[in-house]
Write an enzyme that holds these catalytic residues in place. Structure first.
Site, short mmCIF file in Angstrom:
data_model
loop_
_atom_site.label_atom_id
_atom_site.label_comp_id
_atom_site.label_asym_id
_atom_site.label_seq_id
_atom_site.Cartn_x
_atom_site.Cartn_y
_atom_site.Cartn_z
CE LYS A 59 85.43 47.82 55.38
NZ LYS A 59 85.47 46.78 54.32
CE1 TYR A 113 81.71 43.88 57.15
CE2 TYR A 113 83.32 44.27 58.89
CZ TYR A 113 82.74 44.62 57.68
OH TYR A 113 83.22 45.73 56.99
CG ASN A 153 87.00 46.98 50.93
OD1 ASN A 153 87.11 47.22 52.14
ND2 ASN A 153 86.07 46.19 50.44
CG HIS A 203 80.62 49.05 56.30
ND1 HIS A 203 80.25 47.80 55.85
CD2 HIS A 203 79.52 49.59 56.91
CE1 HIS A 203 78.98 47.59 56.19
NE2 HIS A 203 78.52 48.65 56.83
CD GLU A 244 75.60 47.80 58.72
OE1 GLU A 244 75.96 48.85 58.16
OE2 GLU A 244 75.58 46.69 58.13
N1 UDP Z 1 85.93 40.76 52.16
C1 UDP Z 1 87.12 40.09 52.00
N2 UDP Z 1 87.21 39.08 51.05
C2 UDP Z 1 86.16 38.75 50.27
C3 UDP Z 1 84.94 39.44 50.43
C4 UDP Z 1 84.86 40.44 51.39
O1 UDP Z 1 88.10 40.38 52.69
O2 UDP Z 1 86.29 37.85 49.42
C5 UDP Z 1 85.84 41.83 53.16
C6 UDP Z 1 85.93 43.23 52.54
O3 UDP Z 1 86.62 44.08 53.47
C7 UDP Z 1 84.48 43.63 52.43
C8 UDP Z 1 83.91 43.01 53.70
O4 UDP Z 1 84.59 41.77 53.81
O5 UDP Z 1 84.31 45.04 52.35
C9 UDP Z 1 82.42 42.79 53.71
O6 UDP Z 1 82.06 42.03 52.57
P1 UDP Z 1 80.79 42.41 51.71
O7 UDP Z 1 80.56 41.31 50.74
O8 UDP Z 1 79.66 42.78 52.63
O9 UDP Z 1 81.30 43.69 50.87
P2 UDP Z 1 80.92 45.25 50.97
O10 UDP Z 1 79.47 45.33 51.38
O11 UDP Z 1 81.85 45.87 51.99
O12 UDP Z 1 81.17 45.79 49.59
MG MG Z 2 78.47 44.41 53.00
#
Ligand code: UDP
Ligand code: MG
Length: 160
Positions: free
Chosen positions: A20, A60, A123, A126, A137
């Site tokens: 990211k 997303y 974080n 992805h 994707e």
């Molecule tokens: N995210 C966020 N706040 C939250 C949950 C998710 O900003 O409370 C963002 C974070 O960057 C995350 C992304 O949205 O990586 C996608 O969320 P997901 O639950 O799919 O998490 P991931 O698969 O990336 O672990």
């Molecule tokens: Mg995810």
């Protein structure tokens, strides 16, 4: 004795991994690529890319109803990302383990997020959450001809 389960464990999968914008800005691209390389997965696609809004929103789309969705999209658009396709048996779940929990403070030490980040909204990486989403994707982020099928010289040293 559950032969279908054994067969599915041997299935070659593809996953979409993306550094990211914070990971790019913080100079973590090499470190992140290196973790997947050293593990033994095969890189089949790689590019630095400033993504358009519609692509970020499509990627997303399952999170569209979440309160953090607008901030998430701004985050993804805030600078170039590094798009990657990785291939291997079990790569989808393994990559998720290498990446660690969504909240970097909960992510185990030794994982990318556990070692390199402190907040969910930054974080750094992805990873696809299922083989189906891996395919979806990769098709979304890469154009025809950008993903490369090749045979790694390491293959016989990684799997018997
Ligand atoms: N995210 C966020 N706040 C939250 C949950 C998710 O900003 O409370 C963002 C974070 O960057 C995350 C992304 O949205 O990586 C996608 O969320 P997901 O639950 O799919 O998490 P991931 O698969 O990336 O672990
Ligand atoms: Mg995810």
């Amino acid at each position: 004795f559950l032969p279908h389960l054994v067969a599915s464990l041997e299935q070659v999968e593809e996953t979409y991994i993306m550094v990211k914008p914070d990971g790019v800005q913080r100079g973590l691209v090499g470190e992140i690529i290196s973790r997947f390389e050293k593990k033994g997965f095969k890189l089949t696609g790689l590019k630095l890319f400033q993504c358009p809004r519609d692509l970020a929103e499509e990627h997303y789309k399952d999170l569209k109803s979440k309160s953090f969705f607008p901030k998430l999209i701004e985050y993804i658009l805030s600078g170039p990302v590094v798009c990657m396709a990785w291939e291997g048996v079990g790569v989808v779940a393994s990559a998720r383990k290498l990446i660690g929990s969504t909240d970097p403070l909960q992510a185990e030490p030794g994982t990318i997020r556990g070692d390199l980040a402190v907040q969910t909204g930054r974080n750094v990486v992805h990873g696809s959450d299922s083989p189906e989403n891996g395919k979806r994707e990769i098709a979304l982020w890469f154009k025809e001809g950008e993903v490369c099928q090749w045979t790694s010289a390491q293959a016989p040293w990684l799997r018997e």
